[in-house]
Design an enzyme around this catalytic site. Structure first.
Site, mmCIF file in Angstrom:
data_model
loop_
_atom_site.group_PDB
_atom_site.id
_atom_site.type_symbol
_atom_site.label_atom_id
_atom_site.label_comp_id
_atom_site.label_asym_id
_atom_site.label_seq_id
_atom_site.Cartn_x
_atom_site.Cartn_y
_atom_site.Cartn_z
ATOM 1 N N LYS A 22 0.836 -1.207 0.000
ATOM 2 C CA LYS A 22 0.000 0.000 0.000
ATOM 3 C C LYS A 22 0.873 1.261 0.000
ATOM 4 C CE LYS A 22 -1.683 1.574 4.101
ATOM 5 N NZ LYS A 22 -1.313 2.973 4.337
ATOM 6 N N ASN A 23 1.900 1.278 0.854
ATOM 7 C CA ASN A 23 2.664 2.515 1.008
ATOM 8 C C ASN A 23 3.683 2.741 -0.107
ATOM 9 O OD1 ASN A 23 1.126 3.072 3.205
ATOM 10 N ND2 ASN A 23 2.667 2.481 4.721
ATOM 11 N N ARG A 93 -4.405 10.940 4.135
ATOM 12 C CA ARG A 93 -3.291 11.869 4.220
ATOM 13 C C ARG A 93 -2.331 11.765 3.044
ATOM 14 N NH1 ARG A 93 0.210 14.313 7.969
ATOM 15 N NH2 ARG A 93 2.154 13.374 7.292
ATOM 16 N N CYS A 117 -5.009 12.658 12.456
ATOM 17 C CA CYS A 117 -5.520 11.316 12.283
ATOM 18 C C CYS A 117 -5.653 10.700 13.655
ATOM 19 C CB CYS A 117 -4.616 10.494 11.379
ATOM 20 S SG CYS A 117 -3.147 9.906 12.208
ATOM 21 N N ARG A 122 -0.030 14.688 13.002
ATOM 22 C CA ARG A 122 0.606 14.349 11.723
ATOM 23 C C ARG A 122 0.682 15.533 10.747
ATOM 24 N NH1 ARG A 122 -1.298 8.770 9.359
ATOM 25 N NH2 ARG A 122 0.736 8.873 8.370
ATOM 26 N N PRO A 123 1.492 16.510 11.068
ATOM 27 C CA PRO A 123 1.610 17.702 10.208
ATOM 28 C C PRO A 123 2.285 17.407 8.864
ATOM 29 C CG PRO A 123 3.138 17.834 12.068
ATOM 30 C CD PRO A 123 2.356 16.563 12.245
ATOM 31 N N ILE A 124 2.257 18.406 7.964
ATOM 32 C CA ILE A 124 2.913 18.261 6.655
ATOM 33 C C ILE A 124 3.951 19.369 6.446
ATOM 34 C CG2 ILE A 124 1.108 16.984 5.426
ATOM 35 C CD1 ILE A 124 0.275 19.821 4.306
ATOM 36 N N ASP A 125 4.372 19.965 7.571
ATOM 37 C CA ASP A 125 5.297 21.096 7.463
ATOM 38 C C ASP A 125 6.608 20.735 6.748
ATOM 39 O OD1 ASP A 125 5.672 19.464 9.678
ATOM 40 O OD2 ASP A 125 6.622 21.007 10.897
ATOM 41 N N ASP A 307 4.454 0.637 12.179
ATOM 42 C CA ASP A 307 3.242 -0.003 11.641
ATOM 43 C C ASP A 307 3.095 -1.459 12.092
ATOM 44 O OD1 ASP A 307 2.611 2.361 10.428
ATOM 45 O OD2 ASP A 307 3.403 1.804 8.466
ATOM 46 N N ARG A 399 -8.631 -0.194 4.822
ATOM 47 C CA ARG A 399 -7.778 0.793 4.154
ATOM 48 C C ARG A 399 -6.477 0.150 3.667
ATOM 49 N NH1 ARG A 399 -7.144 6.404 7.117
ATOM 50 N NH2 ARG A 399 -5.845 6.543 5.271
HETATM 51 N N1 EPU Z 1 6.051 14.635 10.378
HETATM 52 C C1 EPU Z 1 5.997 15.980 10.631
HETATM 53 N N2 EPU Z 1 5.874 16.832 9.568
HETATM 54 C C2 EPU Z 1 5.813 16.381 8.283
HETATM 55 C C3 EPU Z 1 5.867 14.997 8.040
HETATM 56 C C4 EPU Z 1 5.992 14.138 9.111
HETATM 57 O O1 EPU Z 1 6.056 16.412 11.786
HETATM 58 O O2 EPU Z 1 5.709 17.211 7.367
HETATM 59 C C5 EPU Z 1 6.188 13.714 11.518
HETATM 60 C C6 EPU Z 1 4.975 12.772 11.637
HETATM 61 O O3 EPU Z 1 3.927 13.378 12.360
HETATM 62 C C7 EPU Z 1 5.568 11.581 12.339
HETATM 63 C C8 EPU Z 1 6.979 11.524 11.758
HETATM 64 O O4 EPU Z 1 7.256 12.825 11.250
HETATM 65 O O5 EPU Z 1 5.629 11.809 13.717
HETATM 66 C C9 EPU Z 1 7.167 10.502 10.661
HETATM 67 O O6 EPU Z 1 6.205 10.656 9.663
HETATM 68 P P1 EPU Z 1 6.457 10.186 8.149
HETATM 69 O O7 EPU Z 1 6.432 11.389 7.298
HETATM 70 O O8 EPU Z 1 7.644 9.297 8.104
HETATM 71 O O9 EPU Z 1 5.139 9.327 7.896
HETATM 72 P P2 EPU Z 1 4.183 9.362 6.636
HETATM 73 O O10 EPU Z 1 4.972 9.461 5.398
HETATM 74 O O11 EPU Z 1 3.097 10.325 6.860
HETATM 75 C C10 EPU Z 1 4.257 6.796 6.237
HETATM 76 C C11 EPU Z 1 3.237 5.689 6.152
HETATM 77 C C12 EPU Z 1 2.696 5.376 7.539
HETATM 78 C C13 EPU Z 1 3.863 5.017 8.451
HETATM 79 C C14 EPU Z 1 4.922 6.139 8.454
HETATM 80 C C15 EPU Z 1 6.146 5.818 9.270
HETATM 81 C C16 EPU Z 1 2.301 6.031 3.961
HETATM 82 C C17 EPU Z 1 1.144 6.384 3.117
HETATM 83 N N3 EPU Z 1 2.149 6.096 5.268
HETATM 84 O O12 EPU Z 1 3.547 7.914 6.731
HETATM 85 O O13 EPU Z 1 1.870 4.245 7.369
HETATM 86 O O14 EPU Z 1 3.403 4.825 9.765
HETATM 87 O O15 EPU Z 1 5.330 6.411 7.099
HETATM 88 O O16 EPU Z 1 6.752 4.679 8.803
HETATM 89 O O17 EPU Z 1 3.354 5.652 3.449
HETATM 90 C C18 EPU Z 1 0.137 2.747 7.879
HETATM 91 O O18 EPU Z 1 0.392 2.173 6.813
HETATM 92 O O19 EPU Z 1 -0.623 2.268 8.771
HETATM 93 C C19 EPU Z 1 0.755 4.049 8.150
HETATM 94 C C20 EPU Z 1 0.303 4.895 9.064
#
Ligand code: EPU
Length: 419
Positions: A22-23, A93, A117, A122-125, A307, A399
């Site tokens: 999925k990811n 997201r 979530c 889970r910000p996108i900054d 995960d 999902r």
């Molecule tokens: N974070 C920020 N700002 C950002 C991006 C991330 O503060 O702009 C923080 C997040 O809040 C978190 C940390 O950085 O605390 C790591 O987040 P990351 O960006 O690595 O996660 P993601 O890309 O949003 C993906 C997977 C998640 C998985 C995480 C960590 C996808 C679609 N999702 O999320 O998968 O937990 O990496 O490995 O690839 C799942 O499949 O159940 C799932 C939640």
């Protein structure tokens, strides 16, 4: 609310094959926006997040057609819109992945701001900061990120954290920025490597995917790529082998990448599992002794994956002695801990850490999953609990897991669903 009724305990026995990741498929589907000609993706899991991404791509104008159960044809030649609306982004997201590709295609984009979530804000900054360094102008207005990119610029960007999404998003965006972009402190997850591989096959020069530093030499236009196969889902595979070990059964997962499962297999072995692995399978053998307690800290790859944390918590709730799980990614990803308590587990949470005092047995009760992996963990707990466990919140499970009920049934689980 959809639910599963599970009759336990049961020892799982048999063989299942891993679905596509999925990811990995979600960012690859978003990258399709950068192409002009159709791409056939194979090994695409039929899960709700993929359906949501399909909806989003269709809104943008993509032609989408399933060619077989797991073969998805995406034709981006008709993409003519650049707005990702709230109704979709709110559901998933990972929709943020379309922002960079839309900017590269149209020079502008509007993407609804994703909310929090079940396990935190889970910000996108990091995504937005990185895109700015690549030349984007961003404004947040009435819940939307309104972005424009007049002169895309290669850059050297150091990520604040090894964020999977940020690494993938910036790497994909930089693929069409001529010149060399260097990303430092990158996530090293197999899904990053898979997305890089997809882009490399289309003519982008990417070095270092899977390491700390990724260098992207962008191209003006991607080469045609007619077919691409998605890697196996390490978290789905990990869930089945963990379920096999926890129930004391014997489970073989085929069509997986054991190397991606290394951090999970290492911890299963530490808990007493006897694991056999080949190039593309993992077999967990029947357990003779009680599960041993563990100390785990979730970390970016190759650390132990967040995960798999909920599934391991179910397992450790019946281990011998005290286990400690520290969340290194999402400090409050513990909703499942409180539901496990309803089944008799002894868990104390002091964020970001959970203390699990192993009990003799769990007892069936009604519980509710609040997120994808938490729901899987509660089902796993239902397999070892005595009596009937009803797990609500199956919408979350759907999902990310294809045919979860059927696959577990094929291993001998007694599960009925509400629909
Ligand atoms: N974070 C920020 N700002 C950002 C991006 C991330 O503060 O702009 C923080 C997040 O809040 C978190 C940390 O950085 O605390 C790591 O987040 P990351 O960006 O690595 O996660 P993601 O890309 O949003 C993906 C997977 C998640 C998985 C995480 C960590 C996808 C679609 N999702 O999320 O998968 O937990 O990496 O490995 O690839 C799942 O499949 O159940 C799932 C939640």
């Amino acid at each position: 609310m959809k639910y599963f009724k599970i009759e336990g305990p049961v020892k799982l026995k048999g063989e299942v094959s891993a679905q596509g990741a999925k990811n990995a498929v979600l960012p690859i589907m978003s990258a399709i926006i950068l192409y002009d000609t159709p791409v056939l993706l194979s090994n695409v899991p039929q899960v709700v997040d993929v359906f949501t991404m399909i909806e989003l791509l269709k809104i943008l104008g993509t032609k989408v057609e399933w060619k077989g159960k797991n073969d998805l044809l995406l034709d981006p030649s008709t993409i003519n819109r650049y707005t990702a609306p709230y109704e979709i982004v709110n559901q998933m997201r990972a929709s943020i992945y379309v922002l960079g590709p839309l900017l590269m295609k149209f020079g502008k984009a509007a993407v609804s701001f994703p909310g929090g979530c079940a396990f935190g804000p889970r910000p996108i900054d990091y995504h937005l900061h990185g895109l700015t360094l690549l030349g984007a102008n961003l404004e947040i207005d009435r819940g939307y990120i309104n972005a424009s990119m007049k002169s895309p610029t290669p850059a050297e960007i150091t990520l604040n954290f090894k964020s999977v999404g940020t690494t993938i998003h910036l790497m994909t965006t930089a693929s069409l920025i001529e010149g060399e972009t260097t990303l430092i402190n990158c996530a090293q997850e197999p899904e990053v490597v898979a997305t890089a591989d997809f882009l490399i096959k289309s003519g982008v020069k990417i070095e270092g995917a899977g390491t700390n530093v990724i260098k992207v030499k962008g191209v003006r236009k991607l080469n045609n790529l007619t077919e691409y196969k998605i890697i196996p889902d390490r978290i789905e595979a990990g869930t089945y082998i963990t379920a096999g070990f926890t129930t004391g059964g014997e489970v073989m997962v085929t069509g997986c990448s054991p190397i991606h499962l290394e951090p999970v297999i290492a911890k299963l072995k530490e808990a007493g599992a006897s694991v056999e692995r080949g190039n593309d399978y993992v077999l967990v053998k029947p357990r003779e002794n009680k599960i041993k307690s563990l100390q785990i800290e979730t970390q970016p790859f190759p650390g132990f994956p967040t995960d798999m944390q909920p599934q391991f918590m179910s397992m450790l709730s019946v281990a011998e002695g005290l286990s400690i799980i520290k969340e290194g990614i999402y400090p409050n990803r513990f909703a499942h801990a409180f539901e496990l308590q309803r089944l008799g587990a002894k868990i104390k949470v002091i964020e970001p850490t959970a203390f699990i005092e192993g009990v003799e047995k769990l007892t069936g009760a009604e519980v509710a999953g609040q997120d994808l992996r938490g729901s899987a963990a509660l089902i796993l707990a239902g397999l070892i609990a005595e009596g009937i466990t009803t797990v609500f919140g199956i919408e979350h499970l759907e999902r990310g897991y294809e045919n979860f009920q059927e696959k577990l049934q094929s291993l001998g689980a007694k599960i009925q669903s509400s629909s």
